[in-house]
Scaffold this active site. Structure first.
Site: not given
Length: 194
Positions: A98, A101-103
């Site tokens: 990602c 961000c941190s999907c």
């Protein structure tokens, strides 16, 4: 409980009350979602992978509609972004990142590991996927294409790793025991020799 946790708890309670008051979501629905989120773990994804390795029809469903396959495997997906599944094969190796961000497919794999959220992983995987994979001990032959796929807020991705040789006849439980979260992101590959 520290001050920040107390403030977060009060804010969550206030937002929950407003949502319930407006009929957008009930307290029971919120409690259910929290429970499902807290129960999610890489073991759920490992069970899905092992089932796909053993059942061709389930594998086809998983690759066609990851969300439907996850639900068929007992993973609660309502309200989650669609789940796409990328199959590793002799000619292609998939790795998920990602970039913003941190999907991460939390419903299937639980909370993202710290390294998945790190700026270094996010940036370097796009620029030098072979180098990043090599640091994990995953050496991909030069004739195998590496596809880096960006997980987003709108669509989450996971990898269906290649089934290790020598695992024919293994139970779903035994197969699931081989699969790590990093295998389902594509930075490592399951190994029957483990």
């Amino acid at each position: 409980m520290n001050v920040r946790e107390a403030e977060s708890g009060r804010l969550l309670a206030a937002v929950s009350a407003i949502l319930a008051e407006r009929g957008l979501v009930s307290a029971d629905e919120l409690a259910e979602r929290v429970a499902v989120t807290e129960a999610a773990s890489p073991a759920q994804g490992a069970r899905i992978v092992a089932r796909a390795w053993r059942e061709p029809d389930f594998r086809a469903l998983l690759l066609r509609d990851g969300t439907a396959a996850a639900e068929a495997a007992g993973v609660f997906m309502r309200g989650m972004p669609p789940l796409g599944v990328l199959e590793n094969a002799p000619e292609i190796h998939n790795v998920v990142v990602c970039t913003l961000c941190s999907c991460y497919p939390r419903a299937v794999l639980g909370y993202p590991p710290f390294w998945f959220k790190s700026p270094a992983y996010r940036a370097r995987t796009v620029r030098d996927p072979r180098g990043v994979l090599a640091e994990w001990g995953t050496v991909i032959p030069d004739d195998v294409r590496i596809r880096v796929v960006d997980s987003t807020a709108d669509y989450r991705w996971m990898v269906l790793p290649t089934r290790p040789a020598g695992t024919e006849g293994w139970s779903e439980e035994r197969l699931a025991g081989l699969v790590r979260a990093s295998d389902m992101i594509g930075v490592t590959c399951p190994d029957a020799q483990g």
